[in-house]
Design a protein around this motif. Structure first.
Motif, PDB file in Angstrom:
ATOM      1  N   LEU A 206      11.796  39.186  47.545  1.00 13.16           N
ATOM      2  CA  LEU A 206      12.201  38.582  48.880  1.00 13.16           C
ATOM      3  C   LEU A 206      11.528  37.206  49.165  1.00 13.16           C
ATOM      4  N   MET A 207      10.328  37.025  48.736  1.00 12.36           N
ATOM      5  CA  MET A 207       9.589  35.730  48.896  1.00 12.36           C
ATOM      6  C   MET A 207      10.243  34.810  48.181  1.00 12.36           C
ATOM      7  N   GLN A 208      11.095  35.002  47.284  1.00 16.80           N
ATOM      8  CA  GLN A 208      11.549  33.953  46.410  1.00 16.80           C
ATOM      9  C   GLN A 208      12.907  33.536  47.125  1.00 16.80           C
ATOM     10  N   ARG A 209      13.524  34.236  47.993  1.00 13.12           N
ATOM     11  CA  ARG A 209      14.753  33.727  48.396  1.00 13.12           C
ATOM     12  C   ARG A 209      14.802  32.466  49.231  1.00 13.12           C
ATOM     13  N   PRO A 210      15.751  31.759  48.987  1.00 11.94           N
ATOM     14  CA  PRO A 210      15.671  30.351  49.508  1.00 11.94           C
ATOM     15  C   PRO A 210      15.576  30.484  51.007  1.00 11.94           C
ATOM     16  N   ASP A 211      16.340  31.398  51.570  1.00  6.81           N
ATOM     17  CA  ASP A 211      16.398  31.475  53.172  1.00  6.81           C
ATOM     18  C   ASP A 211      15.062  32.245  53.674  1.00  6.81           C
ATOM     19  N   PHE A 212      13.993  32.445  52.922  1.00  6.98           N
ATOM     20  CA  PHE A 212      12.898  33.345  53.315  1.00  6.98           C
ATOM     21  C   PHE A 212      11.719  32.463  53.390  1.00  6.98           C
ATOM     22  N   SER A 213      10.844  32.426  54.446  1.00  9.09           N
ATOM     23  CA  SER A 213       9.863  31.648  54.461  1.00  9.09           C
ATOM     24  C   SER A 213       8.787  32.557  55.191  1.00  9.09           C
ATOM     25  N   PHE A 214       7.355  32.235  55.033  1.00  2.00           N
ATOM     26  CA  PHE A 214       6.288  33.176  55.764  1.00  2.00           C
ATOM     27  C   PHE A 214       5.262  32.299  55.860  1.00  2.00           C
ATOM     28  N   VAL A 215       4.234  32.642  56.981  1.00  2.09           N
ATOM     29  CA  VAL A 215       2.974  32.122  57.135  1.00  2.09           C
ATOM     30  C   VAL A 215       2.126  33.049  57.451  1.00  2.09           C
ATOM     31  N   TYR A 216       0.873  32.922  57.049  1.00  2.11           N
ATOM     32  CA  TYR A 216      -0.061  34.153  57.438  1.00  2.11           C
ATOM     33  C   TYR A 216      -1.400  33.409  57.894  1.00  2.11           C
ATOM     34  N   ASP A 217      -1.851  33.824  59.068  1.00  2.00           N
ATOM     35  CA  ASP A 217      -3.006  33.263  59.787  1.00  2.00           C
ATOM     36  C   ASP A 217      -4.273  33.886  59.517  1.00  2.00           C
ATOM     37  N   SER A 218      -5.338  33.626  58.817  1.00  2.00           N
ATOM     38  CA  SER A 218      -6.477  34.372  58.697  1.00  2.00           C
ATOM     39  C   SER A 218      -7.492  34.244  59.896  1.00  2.00           C
ATOM     40  N   MET A 219      -7.268  33.138  60.764  1.00  2.00           N
ATOM     41  CA  MET A 219      -7.832  32.979  61.827  1.00  2.00           C
ATOM     42  C   MET A 219      -9.385  32.424  61.495  1.00  2.00           C
ATOM     43  N   SER A 220      -9.735  32.081  60.275  1.00  2.00           N
ATOM     44  CA  SER A 220     -11.193  31.730  59.937  1.00  2.00           C
ATOM     45  C   SER A 220     -11.994  32.919  59.688  1.00  2.00           C
ATOM     46  N   GLY A 221     -11.233  34.028  59.466  1.00  2.00           N
ATOM     47  CA  GLY A 221     -12.077  35.192  59.502  1.00  2.00           C
ATOM     48  C   GLY A 221     -12.267  35.518  57.956  1.00  2.00           C
ATOM     49  N   VAL A 222     -12.508  36.828  57.666  1.00  2.00           N
ATOM     50  CA  VAL A 222     -12.648  37.235  56.116  1.00  2.00           C
ATOM     51  C   VAL A 222     -11.339  37.420  55.458  1.00  2.00           C
ATOM     52  N   GLN A 223     -10.321  37.440  56.207  1.00  2.00           N
ATOM     53  CA  GLN A 223      -9.092  37.739  55.425  1.00  2.00           C
ATOM     54  C   GLN A 223      -8.727  36.455  54.707  1.00  2.00           C
ATOM     55  N   GLY A 224      -9.216  35.385  54.780  1.00  2.00           N
ATOM     56  CA  GLY A 224      -8.675  34.091  53.955  1.00  2.00           C
ATOM     57  C   GLY A 224      -8.728  34.429  52.439  1.00  2.00           C
ATOM     58  N   PRO A 225      -9.899  34.922  51.619  1.00  2.00           N
ATOM     59  CA  PRO A 225      -9.772  35.136  50.513  1.00  2.00           C
ATOM     60  C   PRO A 225      -8.853  36.136  50.035  1.00  2.00           C
ATOM     61  N   TYR A 226      -8.718  37.206  50.710  1.00  2.00           N
ATOM     62  CA  TYR A 226      -8.001  38.223  50.526  1.00  2.00           C
ATOM     63  C   TYR A 226      -6.364  37.684  50.395  1.00  2.00           C
ATOM     64  N   ALA A 227      -6.082  37.014  51.504  1.00  2.00           N
ATOM     65  CA  ALA A 227      -4.632  36.607  51.590  1.00  2.00           C
ATOM     66  C   ALA A 227      -4.276  35.618  50.312  1.00  2.00           C
ATOM     67  N   HIS A 228      -5.449  34.897  50.030  1.00  2.00           N
ATOM     68  CA  HIS A 228      -4.988  33.965  48.715  1.00  2.00           C
ATOM     69  C   HIS A 228      -5.006  34.797  47.548  1.00  2.00           C
ATOM     70  N   LYS A 229      -5.721  35.873  47.596  1.00  2.00           N
ATOM     71  CA  LYS A 229      -5.567  36.674  46.315  1.00  2.00           C
ATOM     72  C   LYS A 229      -4.096  37.324  46.270  1.00  2.00           C
ATOM     73  N   VAL A 230      -3.584  38.178  47.483  1.00  2.00           N
ATOM     74  CA  VAL A 230      -2.550  38.726  47.684  1.00  2.00           C
ATOM     75  C   VAL A 230      -1.117  37.657  47.586  1.00  2.00           C
ATOM     76  N   PHE A 231      -1.114  36.866  48.413  1.00  2.00           N
ATOM     77  CA  PHE A 231      -0.081  35.969  48.609  1.00  2.00           C
ATOM     78  C   PHE A 231       0.204  35.027  47.437  1.00  2.00           C
TER      79      PHE A 231
END
Ligand code: VG1
Ligand code: CO
Length: 590
Positions: free
Chosen positions: A218-243
């Protein structure tokens, strides 16, 4: 390792709320404040049969907010003094709430499995020297300590005369992975402190739940794009690892992905008011309305945000806001696209907190699943999720959710922001398997859901920083006039069918939780609910929840504030909110 017994006196106000104890940092920094609470937790554990001296591990980590590093050292020294033999500390102290739950459940061989965790977080409350700090304790099933345990903790804080600490135990360097064994001077006792990677278990677990390949396609579809906001909380490193590392996304998809101890001065709460960076990118205003894109700017197809401790989620489509209650219902309706549920023979049970809209009830009914309505707070879901393991009814696999941007399942015992985002990406991947067909959007999935089930218009008003005694007086006014308003026909023809306070009887252990919110149920199925927040660090926050079901397929496209306009007036009249609180407008609308 020798413990010192420090004399102390009870400190008032140490009652854990909806999710742990949250107060201003300065309060936590005052002498004995944190120590008293931690000792009360250890005392309560003894009462509930947890022997911390047996060799099991204690997990410690947090959302990275100000005072986390100091608190980790204090808790470690107190754990040693209370006889804990293994302490697992997340690297740099960073451990999201759902990851803590996963670590308790998954990490290590049985003989050193964790008996619980201290999670240092005030979640979505602001952080920094003049803001909030928080601490909560999770038990061995990975979930928040249930009410009977938190009540016992509180009761100890009111009688405590001393606490135990090992002041000479060396400070732990949380920046270096690995184990250190500290042995007592006479060689008779040893304590092992392990600094572990706080990302590992959780990400590993998520990969067993979701089809990462399908999401990547899905993420490789040219018509799909996404953005994820970790809000400077603890999610940032997890988001980096997953996405980025697992799914191959560009780092530009991640906003505010660097954890900061003050969350960058922001309010790490993923809603339309506080996630301003994200809603701006996604073309949504603070009321959830679409904002036209500037020329030449492409709005992403999917956007999401997490709170400070990464257990909350907000889901957005292009110029479109998905209410958390609808999000829960839609995930439940599509549970079979997630391997975790499909492979276990499908989802069998769902639970929502009482103020959460009834959208999920309609799905549960049609799909013939058990449905549970619990008080606000994740601790009430744990028993339901564990009941199969306890040999009881067939409730699991299980999904639960709250209107407050919390969704999750029985893969852990906390709500899980990353899980919710991957669930939505799985649904989108399911609808978008054919690369030749135009992208099926978030908005079209939600509208189709409304066409199938009808729409539960829903809105929550928060009045923050209200004087506590005034807020309590307002609740008193409502509870004393239940009989008088029952049967009354109010503005717009809304007639009160039931007015009461929600009380929950846990179907697994029979424990009773009373005063869980004032409810007005109207004859047409609409609801108005009032609660006082149990997470406010100071003062009172009044929450007013409004819901109205619309089955008429020609009336599904209104703005919630429009559809609920009259009900707001009814709610203000029933509560006399303006008179009691002096507030004309809410602080936040979600
Ligand atoms: C709020 C939410 C509740 C949520 C709790 C903890 O509680 O309403 O649904 O479970 O926060 O979430 P209250 O008592 O303030 O309404 V979190 O992400 O702050 O740990
Ligand atoms: Co949170």
């Amino acid at each position: 390792l020798r413990p010192t017994i420090v004399a102390t006196a009870p400190i008032p106000g140490q009652k854990p709320g909806t999710s742990g104890l949250r107060k201003k940092v300065v309060e936590f920094q005052s002498p004995h404040y944190l120590n008293n609470f931690v000792q009360a937790v250890f005392n309560a554990l003894v009462d509930f049969g947890t022997d911390v001296t047996l060799g099991g591990s204690l997990v410690v980590g947090g959302d990275g907010r100000y005072f986390n590093p100091e608190a980790i050292q204090i808790i470690t020294k107190m754990a040693v003094a209370n006889g804990v033999k293994r302490i697992l500390i997340a690297k740099d102290g960073l451990l999201s709430t759902p990851a803590a739950s996963a670590v308790i459940r998954e990490r290590g061989p049985a003989w050193q499995k964790a008996f619980g965790a201290f999670i240092l977080s005030a979640s979505h409350n602001p952080g920094g020297p003049s803001e909030d700090f928080g601490i909560k304790y999770n038990i061995e099933n990975g979930g928040p300590a249930p009410e009977k345990v938190t009540n016992a903790m509180y009761s100890y804080t009111t009688t405590l005369t001393s606490y135990k600490i090992a002041p000479d135990f060396p400070d732990v360097d949380t920046s270096k992975l690995g184990s250190t064994r500290v042995v007592s001077a006479d060689g008779s006792r040893g304590v092992v402190v392990t600094v572990f990677d706080g990302l590992e278990e959780h990400v590993k677990l998520l990969k067993t739940i979701f089809d990462f390949e399908a999401i990547q396609t899905l993420m490789q579809r040219p018509d799909f794009s996404f953005v994820y906001d970790s809000m400077s909380g603890v999610q940032g490193p997890y988001a980096h690892k997953v996405f980025v590392e697992e799914l191959g996304a560009a780092t530009t998809c991640l906003l505010n992905a660097e954890p900061k101890d003050d969350f960058g001065g922001g309010h790490a709460d993923p809603n339309l008011t506080y996630a301003h960076d994200l809603i701006h990118v996604m073309g949504v205003d603070s009321k959830g309305n679409a904002v036209a894109a500037k020329e030449g700017v492409l709005i992403p197809s999917f956007g999401a945000a997490a709170d400070g401790d990464a257990d909350r989620n907000m889901i957005l489509g292009r110029q479109f806001f998905v209410t958390p209650s609808d999000s829960l219902a839609i995930i439940v309706a599509h549970a079979d696209v997630i391997p975790f549920f499909r492979d276990q023979g499908g989802l069998r049970g769902v639970a929502r907190s009482m103020p959460t809209s009834g959208a999920v009830d309609l799905v549960a009914k049609r799909m013939n699943m058990s449905l549970f309505e619990t008080p606000t707070g994740w601790k009430f879901f744990g028993n339901l999720m564990d009941s199969r393991e306890m040999g009881g009814a067939n409730y699991t696999p299980f999904i639960c959710g709250e209107e407050s941007f919390g969704t999750g399942s029985d893969h852990v015992r906390e709500k899980d922001g990353m899980w919710a985002v991957l669930a939505w990406l799985s649904i989108l991947a399911h609808y978008n398997q054919d690369p030749k067909k135009a992208l099926v959007s978030v908005e079209s999935i939600v509208r189709e859901h409304w066409r199938t089930y009808g729409r539960n218009y829903y809105v929550r008003y928060d009045y923050e920083g209200v004087d506590k005694s005034r807020a309590e007086a307002m609740v008193g006014h409502m509870t004393s006039s239940f009989a008088a308003v029952t049967g009354q026909c109010l503005a717009g023809g809304y007639t009160v069918a039931v007015a009461d306070e929600f009380q929950y009887v846990d179907p697994v252990d029979g424990s009773v939780s009373s005063h869980q919110g004032v409810r007005y149920l109207f004859t047409d199925g609409s609801r108005v609910i009032f609660r006082l927040s149990g997470t406010a660090g100071s003062g009172a926050t009044v929450r007013m929840y409004l819901e109205k079901y619309e089955a008429d397929r020609s009336k599904l496209g209104s703005h919630p504030l429009e559809a609920l306009g009259v009900l707001v007036q009814v709610a203000l009249e029933l509560s006399d909110l303006e008179k009691f609180t002096g507030r004309k407008e809410p602080t936040v609308i979600t």
